[in-house]
Design a protein around this motif. Structure first.
Motif, mmCIF file in Angstrom:
data_model
loop_
_atom_site.group_PDB
_atom_site.id
_atom_site.type_symbol
_atom_site.label_atom_id
_atom_site.label_comp_id
_atom_site.label_asym_id
_atom_site.label_seq_id
_atom_site.Cartn_x
_atom_site.Cartn_y
_atom_site.Cartn_z
ATOM 1 N N LEU A 68 33.041 -2.305 49.696
ATOM 2 C CA LEU A 68 34.424 -2.686 49.981
ATOM 3 C C LEU A 68 34.896 -2.109 51.311
ATOM 4 C CD1 LEU A 68 37.041 -3.992 48.953
ATOM 5 C CD2 LEU A 68 37.565 -1.878 47.775
ATOM 6 N N SER A 69 34.410 -0.939 51.688
ATOM 7 C CA SER A 69 34.895 -0.302 52.912
ATOM 8 C C SER A 69 33.897 -0.450 54.067
ATOM 9 C CB SER A 69 35.183 1.179 52.641
ATOM 10 O OG SER A 69 33.990 1.820 52.244
ATOM 11 N N GLU A 106 39.656 -4.098 44.423
ATOM 12 C CA GLU A 106 38.282 -3.776 44.009
ATOM 13 C C GLU A 106 37.739 -4.843 43.051
ATOM 14 O OE1 GLU A 106 38.699 0.172 42.440
ATOM 15 O OE2 GLU A 106 38.413 1.106 44.405
ATOM 16 N N SER A 146 34.597 -7.319 43.808
ATOM 17 C CA SER A 146 33.453 -7.434 42.890
ATOM 18 C C SER A 146 33.240 -8.888 42.476
ATOM 19 C CB SER A 146 33.685 -6.582 41.651
ATOM 20 O OG SER A 146 33.724 -5.222 41.989
ATOM 21 N N VAL A 189 45.103 -1.410 44.502
ATOM 22 C CA VAL A 189 43.741 -0.969 44.809
ATOM 23 C C VAL A 189 42.784 -1.503 43.749
ATOM 24 C CG1 VAL A 189 42.231 1.050 44.954
ATOM 25 C CG2 VAL A 189 44.439 1.058 46.137
ATOM 26 N N GLU A 190 43.172 -1.398 42.500
ATOM 27 C CA GLU A 190 42.308 -1.906 41.416
ATOM 28 C C GLU A 190 42.099 -3.412 41.540
ATOM 29 O OE1 GLU A 190 44.017 -0.682 37.687
ATOM 30 O OE2 GLU A 190 43.665 1.445 38.097
#
Length: 171
Positions: A153-154, A129, A133, A125-126
């Motif tokens: 992101l979503s 993300e 970015s 997940v990190e």
């Protein structure tokens, strides 16, 4: 009978008295013991035989129980050996192979494996993300006039509009 003088007569009477006393003591001893009849002796023998039979049955039962206990112990020993072998096989299956990564080689239990998987999920997940970015930053670099305040992101684009991503629409 011959006449005795007084001291000899006294000595004879004393001896006779002692003998009579011994006979009386013996009578007393025998009377305290109670005499036993033949019927009572037969009953005692019958009781003795019954007790011996009961003892023989108890010894036979003890032998049966001893054999049963030995069988159960043998069975439990076999089960224990089977569990030891199973445990050794499970441990052997956890031994790292040459194809495994160092992170996986150190795991010793299912709990450690689950914990490692959860950590990897969070790491993924990190990374997503961070990648998102970076992609937005690259787009801003290539197109400085691009508005990025509503990019997330979503979010997804549907009919030219940004809409929240919902799993129900994927099906």
């Amino acid at each position: 009978m011959e006449e005795m003088d007084a001291p000899a007569r006294f000595k004879q009477l004393t001896g006779d008295s002692a003998a009579v006393m011994r006979v009386l003591e013996m009578t007393q001893v025998f009377s305290k013991r109670n005499t036993v009849s033949a019927a009572a002796l037969k009953k005692v023998e019958s009781d003795k035989k019954a007790a011996e039979d009961k003892l023989a049955k108890a010894e036979a039962a003890r032998e049966r129980v001893t054999k049963r206990v030995e069988e159960v112990v043998k069975k439990k020993d076999e089960e224990l050996e089977a569990e030891k072998k199973r445990s050794a096989d499970l441990e052997a299956s956890w031994v790292p192979t040459t194809e495994e990564f160092e992170d996986a080689a150190g795991l010793r239990s299912r709990a450690e494996l689950v914990e490692k998987i959860d950590k990897l999920k969070l790491d993924c997940v990190e990374m997503v993300e961070a990648g998102f970015s970076r992609a937005v930053e690259q787009l801003k670099l290539l197109n400085p006039e691009l508005k990025v305040d509503n990019i997330g992101l979503s979010l997804r684009i549907m009919d030219g509009q940004l809409v929240p991503d919902s799993p129900a629409e994927d099906e």
